[in-house]
Design a protein around this motif. Sequence first.
Motif, PDB file in Angstrom:
ATOM      1  N   GLU A  98      52.935  32.960  43.627  1.00 14.27           N
ATOM      2  CA  GLU A  98      53.554  33.583  43.845  1.00 14.27           C
ATOM      3  C   GLU A  98      52.886  33.320  45.379  1.00 14.27           C
ATOM      4  O   GLU A  98      52.234  33.265  44.890  1.00 14.27           O
ATOM      5  CB  GLU A  98      53.150  35.396  43.303  1.00 14.27           C
ATOM      6  CG  GLU A  98      54.105  36.029  44.051  1.00 14.27           C
ATOM      7  CD  GLU A  98      53.530  37.360  43.593  1.00 14.27           C
ATOM      8  OE1 GLU A  98      53.571  37.670  41.980  1.00 14.27           O
ATOM      9  OE2 GLU A  98      54.153  38.322  43.838  1.00 14.27           O
TER      10      GLU A  98
ATOM     11  N   THR B  98      46.877  33.453  50.581  1.00 14.62           N
ATOM     12  CA  THR B  98      47.900  34.801  50.084  1.00 14.62           C
ATOM     13  C   THR B  98      48.480  33.991  49.266  1.00 14.62           C
ATOM     14  O   THR B  98      49.829  34.155  49.299  1.00 14.62           O
ATOM     15  CB  THR B  98      48.925  35.754  50.871  1.00 14.62           C
ATOM     16  OG1 THR B  98      49.062  35.223  51.554  1.00 14.62           O
ATOM     17  CG2 THR B  98      47.722  37.032  51.399  1.00 14.62           C
TER      18      THR B  98
ATOM     19  N   TRP C 281      48.697  33.340  44.694  1.00 17.20           N
ATOM     20  CA  TRP C 281      48.437  33.323  43.579  1.00 17.20           C
ATOM     21  C   TRP C 281      49.159  32.404  42.080  1.00 17.20           C
ATOM     22  O   TRP C 281      50.137  31.830  42.063  1.00 17.20           O
ATOM     23  CB  TRP C 281      48.662  34.645  43.113  1.00 17.20           C
ATOM     24  CG  TRP C 281      48.139  35.570  43.998  1.00 17.20           C
ATOM     25  CD1 TRP C 281      45.943  35.792  43.830  1.00 17.20           C
ATOM     26  CD2 TRP C 281      48.550  36.039  44.728  1.00 17.20           C
ATOM     27  NE1 TRP C 281      47.087  36.423  45.209  1.00 17.20           N
ATOM     28  CE2 TRP C 281      47.276  36.957  45.975  1.00 17.20           C
ATOM     29  CE3 TRP C 281      49.624  35.836  46.084  1.00 17.20           C
ATOM     30  CZ2 TRP C 281      47.803  37.794  47.146  1.00 17.20           C
ATOM     31  CZ3 TRP C 281      49.821  36.382  46.827  1.00 17.20           C
ATOM     32  CH2 TRP C 281      49.299  37.494  47.421  1.00 17.20           C
TER      33      TRP C 281
ATOM     34  N   LYS D  98      50.339  34.444  29.005  1.00 15.59           N
ATOM     35  CA  LYS D  98      50.464  33.976  30.291  1.00 15.59           C
ATOM     36  C   LYS D  98      48.764  34.413  30.591  1.00 15.59           C
ATOM     37  O   LYS D  98      48.333  35.834  30.554  1.00 15.59           O
ATOM     38  CB  LYS D  98      51.396  34.524  31.319  1.00 15.59           C
ATOM     39  CG  LYS D  98      51.432  36.288  31.761  1.00 15.59           C
ATOM     40  CD  LYS D  98      51.880  36.774  33.019  1.00 15.59           C
ATOM     41  CE  LYS D  98      52.254  38.264  32.783  1.00 15.59           C
ATOM     42  NZ  LYS D  98      52.522  38.853  34.074  1.00 15.59           N
TER      43      LYS D  98
ATOM     44  N   TRP E  86      47.809  34.935  34.970  1.00 14.60           N
ATOM     45  CA  TRP E  86      47.201  34.938  36.182  1.00 14.60           C
ATOM     46  C   TRP E  86      45.706  34.578  36.984  1.00 14.60           C
ATOM     47  O   TRP E  86      44.309  35.051  36.391  1.00 14.60           O
ATOM     48  CB  TRP E  86      46.929  36.517  36.979  1.00 14.60           C
ATOM     49  CG  TRP E  86      48.502  37.103  37.397  1.00 14.60           C
ATOM     50  CD1 TRP E  86      49.159  38.164  36.369  1.00 14.60           C
ATOM     51  CD2 TRP E  86      49.678  36.220  38.175  1.00 14.60           C
ATOM     52  NE1 TRP E  86      50.711  38.415  36.530  1.00 14.60           N
ATOM     53  CE2 TRP E  86      50.728  37.038  37.857  1.00 14.60           C
ATOM     54  CE3 TRP E  86      49.291  35.736  39.447  1.00 14.60           C
ATOM     55  CZ2 TRP E  86      51.983  36.831  38.362  1.00 14.60           C
ATOM     56  CZ3 TRP E  86      50.448  35.323  39.740  1.00 14.60           C
ATOM     57  CH2 TRP E  86      52.110  36.340  39.163  1.00 14.60           C
ATOM     58  N   GLY E  87      45.209  33.958  37.871  1.00 16.36           N
ATOM     59  CA  GLY E  87      44.773  33.587  38.988  1.00 16.36           C
ATOM     60  C   GLY E  87      43.400  33.300  38.241  1.00 16.36           C
ATOM     61  O   GLY E  87      43.623  32.559  37.081  1.00 16.36           O
TER      62      GLY E  87
ATOM     63  N   LEU F 244      40.493  36.977  36.602  1.00 15.72           N
ATOM     64  CA  LEU F 244      40.791  38.804  36.140  1.00 15.72           C
ATOM     65  C   LEU F 244      41.326  38.522  34.980  1.00 15.72           C
ATOM     66  O   LEU F 244      42.649  38.328  34.683  1.00 15.72           O
ATOM     67  CB  LEU F 244      41.491  39.435  37.267  1.00 15.72           C
ATOM     68  CG  LEU F 244      40.978  39.274  39.043  1.00 15.72           C
ATOM     69  CD1 LEU F 244      41.906  39.525  39.973  1.00 15.72           C
ATOM     70  CD2 LEU F 244      39.490  40.001  38.980  1.00 15.72           C
TER      71      LEU F 244
ATOM     72  N   VAL G   1      48.537  39.785  39.717  1.00 13.65           N
ATOM     73  CA  VAL G   1      48.038  40.589  38.084  1.00 13.65           C
ATOM     74  C   VAL G   1      48.089  42.183  38.642  1.00 13.65           C
ATOM     75  O   VAL G   1      48.523  42.467  37.553  1.00 13.65           O
ATOM     76  CB  VAL G   1      46.689  39.794  37.591  1.00 13.65           C
ATOM     77  CG1 VAL G   1      45.313  40.451  39.148  1.00 13.65           C
ATOM     78  CG2 VAL G   1      46.334  39.998  36.707  1.00 13.65           C
TER      79      VAL G   1
ATOM     80  N   ILE H 245      40.276  45.347  39.959  1.00 20.80           N
ATOM     81  CA  ILE H 245      40.773  44.127  40.517  1.00 20.80           C
ATOM     82  C   ILE H 245      40.677  45.133  42.056  1.00 20.80           C
ATOM     83  O   ILE H 245      40.975  44.312  42.951  1.00 20.80           O
ATOM     84  CB  ILE H 245      42.078  44.104  40.090  1.00 20.80           C
ATOM     85  CG1 ILE H 245      41.663  43.914  38.738  1.00 20.80           C
ATOM     86  CG2 ILE H 245      42.952  43.167  41.157  1.00 20.80           C
ATOM     87  CD1 ILE H 245      43.329  43.819  37.451  1.00 20.80           C
TER      88      ILE H 245
ATOM     89  N   ILE I 131      38.355  44.509  43.921  1.00 20.94           N
ATOM     90  CA  ILE I 131      38.087  43.247  45.229  1.00 20.94           C
ATOM     91  C   ILE I 131      38.961  42.710  45.809  1.00 20.94           C
ATOM     92  O   ILE I 131      39.437  41.348  46.418  1.00 20.94           O
ATOM     93  CB  ILE I 131      37.693  41.989  43.801  1.00 20.94           C
ATOM     94  CG1 ILE I 131      38.136  42.158  42.906  1.00 20.94           C
ATOM     95  CG2 ILE I 131      36.306  42.479  43.394  1.00 20.94           C
ATOM     96  CD1 ILE I 131      38.317  40.843  42.084  1.00 20.94           C
TER      97      ILE I 131
ATOM     98  N   PHE J 119      46.528  42.535  48.336  1.00 23.16           N
ATOM     99  CA  PHE J 119      46.657  41.160  47.010  1.00 23.16           C
ATOM    100  C   PHE J 119      44.472  40.969  47.029  1.00 23.16           C
ATOM    101  O   PHE J 119      43.762  41.158  47.289  1.00 23.16           O
ATOM    102  CB  PHE J 119      46.394  40.361  48.214  1.00 23.16           C
ATOM    103  CG  PHE J 119      47.271  40.298  49.591  1.00 23.16           C
ATOM    104  CD1 PHE J 119      48.489  40.484  49.919  1.00 23.16           C
ATOM    105  CD2 PHE J 119      47.234  39.980  50.943  1.00 23.16           C
ATOM    106  CE1 PHE J 119      49.209  39.949  50.236  1.00 23.16           C
ATOM    107  CE2 PHE J 119      47.917  40.359  52.073  1.00 23.16           C
ATOM    108  CZ  PHE J 119      48.845  40.543  51.589  1.00 23.16           C
ATOM    109  N   PRO J 120      45.472  40.823  45.348  1.00 25.47           N
ATOM    110  CA  PRO J 120      44.318  39.993  44.502  1.00 25.47           C
ATOM    111  C   PRO J 120      43.689  38.734  45.010  1.00 25.47           C
ATOM    112  O   PRO J 120      44.098  38.632  46.388  1.00 25.47           O
ATOM    113  CB  PRO J 120      44.415  40.426  43.426  1.00 25.47           C
ATOM    114  CG  PRO J 120      46.596  40.668  43.210  1.00 25.47           C
ATOM    115  CD  PRO J 120      46.596  40.029  44.511  1.00 25.47           C
TER     116      PRO J 120
END
Lengths: 157, 157, 77, 77
Positions: free
Chosen positions: A62, A132, A134, A144, A146-147, A157, D8, D43, D46, D71-72
């Motif tokens: 994304e 920006t 991810w 799933k 993320w990141g 996270l 996320v 989250i 940060i 934005f993470p």
Amino acid sequence: MIRSAYSLQAAEAEIPALSATPLDVVALLAQAHHPEAGAVVLFSGEVRNHNQGQDVDYLEYEAHEAMAEKMIAEIINDAHAKWPLKIAVAQHRTGKVAIGETAVIVITSSAHRHEAYEANQYIIHRIKHEATIWKCEYFTDGSKKWGGNCSCCPPAL
Amino acid sequence: MIRSAYSLQAAEAEIPALSATPLDVVALLAQAHHPEAGAVVLFSGEVRNHNQGQDVDYLEYEAHEAMAEKMIAEIINDAHAKWPLKIAVAQHRTGKVAIGETAVIVITSSAHRHEAYEANQYIIHRIKHEATIWKCEYFTDGSKKWGGNCSCCPPAL
Amino acid sequence: MKIQVFAVLKDHFDKEFELSRDIKDIASLKAYLSNQNTGAEGILQISRFAVHNEFVDLDYAIKPNDTICIFPPSSGG
Amino acid sequence: MKIQVFAVLKDHFDKEFELSRDIKDIASLKAYLSNQNTGAEGILQISRFAVHNEFVDLDYAIKPNDTICIFPPSSGG
């Protein structure tokens, strides 16, 4: 830092920083030739079939596209200011990316190889950490995550 | 260090260390994909149109082929022993090489990018300094100069 | 013994030549060739020597039928 | 104001939503959202904030028609 018209016109200016379709590594590499560059370094970040013990099905990237494009352009400019590069280009996938496909490409070229390696690492490091964009990993068990894809950073996270 | 059958059979074993004909960067890159490798680094050493202020016409690489092949294979093996690489391949041109052509290619791939960059630099550095291969630059003014191509070393003999 | 030289050494010696003198080891060969061709002395000092596709040291004892390769510093890439 | 969240943060908030409350700056917005959704507090701590494609600091004064992107940490590549 004055850059030659060659590099800007022939290669960098035409390459979008983001692509929703598979990256054309061959075409990008062909564009990265420069008669004054003795060294070309290409980095291809590819989707692995597993990560931290889990089987990966596919990835999805994304992006906040407008900001990501601007940031990647800035990172490329910063690399030009730091090293005497002939060419520096980067392109990142968005959307769903299959195993074995390339998620991101960075190509740098310079008269001598040290600068090309250094700048290449600098560019990919900053793209991963600042742009920006991810990553979401989809695993074969249906879960799933993320990141947190980066081996140099704390877990996701 | 145990290497998977995949890397040895699919890529490394088939690639000769020396080639008297133009290097096929695209084919080599295609062979360097590995499902467990997230990072691929390619270095291409290309013939520049000038060096130290002189206009280059073309290069010619002389090799003691049997020893060069053996040494490049050893360097690749040493890289595998030092880093957890999925694939490491290198190919060097012999004979006359035109401006813009690739004189040497090194491709490394690993799960994480740091190792691929490090190993790639290690391999090209050792090939340049140790393998029994010598560059002769032919300039447009008809003069020639042996060796000393490396920016990290003292001037040519 | 037969001698093969590479790269810039070809500007100083024939690419391949026979030496029928009695030269016992690589150190003596190096001294002999440097004496014959003083312009090549500097390069010979930093060259490597090989017999049968293996590098040999200065104390390698030369056999009459050996082919000795003399390599200036590498400059590939 | 309109809020857009990414990656996320979409597991904790709608991707895009309106906030009609009077929130003066980014610091206050961060505190408000953390309070509303305590699972997202870490989250949000940060995350970076942007308005009109520019990153903004915690003291940025929010205007009523702003769209604020949250934005993470990036994880491209």
